[in-house]
Scaffold this active site. Structure first.
Site, PDB file in Angstrom:
ATOM      1  N   ARG A 250       9.657 -13.339 -12.811  1.00 34.23           N
ATOM      2  CA  ARG A 250       9.329 -11.936 -12.572  1.00 34.23           C
ATOM      3  C   ARG A 250       7.885 -11.622 -12.928  1.00 34.23           C
ATOM      4  NH1 ARG A 250      12.841  -9.729 -15.753  1.00 34.23           N
ATOM      5  NH2 ARG A 250      11.544  -8.582 -17.219  1.00 34.23           N
ATOM      6  N   TYR A 303       3.915   9.181   4.785  1.00 32.13           N
ATOM      7  CA  TYR A 303       5.214   8.552   4.941  1.00 32.13           C
ATOM      8  C   TYR A 303       6.269   9.400   4.235  1.00 32.13           C
ATOM      9  CZ  TYR A 303       8.832   4.915   4.560  1.00 32.13           C
ATOM     10  OH  TYR A 303      10.003   4.203   4.618  1.00 32.13           O
ATOM     11  N   ASP A 376      -3.776   4.604   0.486  1.00 30.65           N
ATOM     12  CA  ASP A 376      -2.851   3.724   1.199  1.00 30.65           C
ATOM     13  C   ASP A 376      -3.524   3.354   2.517  1.00 30.65           C
ATOM     14  OD1 ASP A 376      -0.864   2.598   2.793  1.00 30.65           O
ATOM     15  OD2 ASP A 376       0.723   3.868   1.985  1.00 30.65           O
ATOM     16  N   LYS A 401       3.647  -4.671   7.059  1.00 27.73           N
ATOM     17  CA  LYS A 401       3.101  -4.304   8.362  1.00 27.73           C
ATOM     18  C   LYS A 401       2.055  -5.328   8.828  1.00 27.73           C
ATOM     19  CE  LYS A 401       5.609  -0.530   7.818  1.00 27.73           C
ATOM     20  NZ  LYS A 401       6.001  -0.531   6.401  1.00 27.73           N
TER      21      LYS A 401
END
Length: 585
Positions: A250, A303, A376, A401
């Site tokens: 992790r 978004y 972003d 994306k």
């Protein structure tokens, strides 16, 4: 004939090897060096056949002593108690080669061996470190005490012979106690020979060495949940920050680090953190950087899930928000004056109307008031826009994306200064959301064609936006590359290209627009964007269907709005498909 001399050794005792040609005694700090040196004789013929090694080390010389032989070493994976009895007395594993090492041999071989997993490269580094650096790194009292206790318990010693032990020798000999997997991996400068983003996207994080010891061209996937330490003293050095290493899956993975370094190189960032999704990156970033009771400024067009998090989750922690139009500088100045703003967060271009924020101007205003700026840049990509260079503190991407680019990965990234990214990383380690190393591999793979894909998508989107704007069945087109776009002048100033997404309104209602979408033959009806395949969606249905028509209209989402993500298909094919679908309605 000249021959090395040797002494019987245990795991924690030094091994002295004297070669008269050198006129001095070389001391190996532990038995792993002994094993690695033993492997050098049989590896040498292969070494000289490797052209890359021959180019790097043209002055390397060797001669062998035919009267000095070496017993067989047990094969990889076998265990041998060979440091007691006759094996040790026979000089087990000594090489018959005598070497003359050229200047800077350790440094050159250290860089080379980081990219090699064979005994050749490992033995080179070990031998070189014997001849050029006989001092081992010092241990702290705690580590020395643990080592001493371990030494007392190790007579005789059972050692597994093979690649792991040889790699351990490299870690101890050439890296001064640091894990060779991580040596020199961050902040590599590529400007000397990689002058374009396209080349950087291919080679960054890999060409000058990576955190995985291999001579493969492609970066392998390291599927592991944890990493081990050979001795407790190594663990103590790691915990007290004298040794670089991985610990738990992790907290980091070698494959993931390569992908992070690629993004850092493209963005000009000190550090990048990859997480399990773009929303994971957004939410962890906000939670880490905005204190309880803090205030943020964001924009109207964004978004939807980001908006939901800001409007419904952050208020539970006393965090409030001011929402402004992306281009309303006056509203931003007012918000900064009236509130103690911690952070300004926006997309640029935004989703789905592709509005653009003047990043340089916004950054200057926010920094004057002590507020951070987070952009972003998912719709822009690191190739079309450099948010950090324009003044932003952090740039965020849904790597799902364009960055991965093949519609087969979920991932998110944040890039910025070491100081800021470390704050986010600490919370990320607590919350989880770690990226799977297989996904990291797919990101690395995808980034190698990023510049080719973006060139095609930029070109197709701009040409189709111009065609759509002139079409009688299209009411309006939203694309920053068009002069009709409200922030075209901003986009032109701060972007190299305008992206592969075009939003537009069909001349019709919900059903007529749906008929157009259904008539398309190439694009998939799906969420997401930025992949090789073209994707189309009707936001009123895909993202806002749970809201009434009037509530959708509050966000500017009309029933006839279409968002079209252009893939890398041939432009003429896409053009013909869109025009035939428009003809049908």
């Amino acid at each position: 004939m000249l021959a090395p001399s040797y002494k019987r050794t245990t795991l924690c005792q030094p091994l002295s090897i004297e070669i008269e040609d050198f006129g001095k005694v070389f001391t190996a700090p532990n038995i792993y060096h002994f094993i690695a040196f033993s492997s050098l004789r049989e590896s040498f013929r292969t070494l000289m056949a490797v052209s890359s090694c021959a180019r790097v080390f043209p002055s390397f010389e060797c001669r062998s002593d035919p009267d000095f032989s070496r017993p067989e070493i047990p094969s990889y994976g076998e265990k041998s108690n060979f440091f007691s009895g006759k094996a040790a007395a026979a000089g087990y594993g000594l090489s018959s080669l005598i070497f003359r090492f050229p200047p800077n041999f350790v440094r050159q071989l250290s860089n080379k061996a980081r990219r090699n997993c064979s005994n050749i490269g490992v033995a080179q580094v070990v031998a070189a470190s014997w001849s050029n650096n006989q001092q081992t790194s010092g241990l702290t009292p705690a580590a020395k005490a643990v080592d001493a206790a371990a030494s007392a318990a190790m007579a005789p010693v059972e050692v597994e012979t093979g690649v792991e032990e040889v790699v351990a020798a490299v870690k101890n000999s050439c890296c001064n106690g640091e894990n060779v997997q991580l040596e020199d991996s961050p902040h590599v400068k590529y400007a000397s020979f990689l002058n374009s983003d396209g080349s950087i996207a291919i080679h960054a994080g890999e060409r000058l060495g990576r955190g995985i010891v291999t001579d493969a061209i492609t970066t392998p996937v390291v599927n592991t949940s944890a990493y081990f330490f050979k001795k407790t003293s190594e663990l103590i050095d790691f915990k007290e920050k004298r040794r670089a290493s991985f610990e738990y899956g992790r907290y980091g993975n070698p494959t993931t680090i390569v992908a992070e370094e690629k993004i850092s190189a493209l963005e000009g960032a000190e550090s990048t953190l990859l997480m399990a999704s773009g929303m994971c990156a957004s939410t962890v970033m906000l939670l880490a950087l905005v204190p309880a009771g803090g205030h943020i400024v964001t924009t109207t067009d964004c978004y939807r899930k980001t908006r939901i998090f800001i409007e419904t989750i952050l208020p539970k922690m006393g965090i409030t928000a001011t929402v402004i139009d992306p281009a309303d500088i006056g509203a931003l100045e007012t918000a900064l004056e009236k509130n103690k703003v911690t952070l300004f967060f926006t997309e640029s271009p935004t989703n789905p109307f592709l509005r653009c924020v003047d990043i340089e101007r916004v950054s200057k205003l926010c920094h004057e008031k002590g507020a951070l700026v987070v952009i972003d840049g998912t719709f822009a990509t690191p190739l079309n826009q450099k948010a950090l260079a324009l003044g932003a503190d952090i740039v965020l991407h849904s790597a799902t994306k364009y960055i991965a680019g093949h519609n087969d990965v979920l991932a998110g990234s944040i890039s910025g200064s070491d100081k800021l990214i470390s704050v986010v990383r600490n919370l990320h380690h607590i919350l989880g959301g770690a990226l799977n190393p297989n996904a990291a591999y797919l990101i690395i793979r995808g980034m190698k064609t990023l510049h080719l894909r973006i060139q095609q998508q930029n070109s197709t989107a701009l040409r189709m936006a111009e065609i759509l704007e002139a079409h009688p069945k299209i009411r309006h087109v939203y694309y920053p590359g068009l002069t009709s776009h409200p922030e075209h002048y901003i986009a032109k100033k701060q972007m190299n290209g305008f992206g592969g997404v075009v939003s537009f309104e069909v001349d019709g209602d919900l059903l007529r627009t749906a008929k157009f979408v259904d008539a398309l033959q190439i694009p998939y009806i799906a969420p997401s964007f930025g992949g090789c395949e073209s994707i189309v969606d009707q936001p009123a249905i895909m993202s806002y269907w749970d809201l009434s028509q009037s509530d959708r209209a509050k966000y500017g989402i009309m029933d006839n709005l279409v968002r079209f993500s252009f893939g890398v298909e041939d432009f003429e094919d896409l053009k013909a498909d869109i025009l035939q679908a428009l003809d049908i309605i």
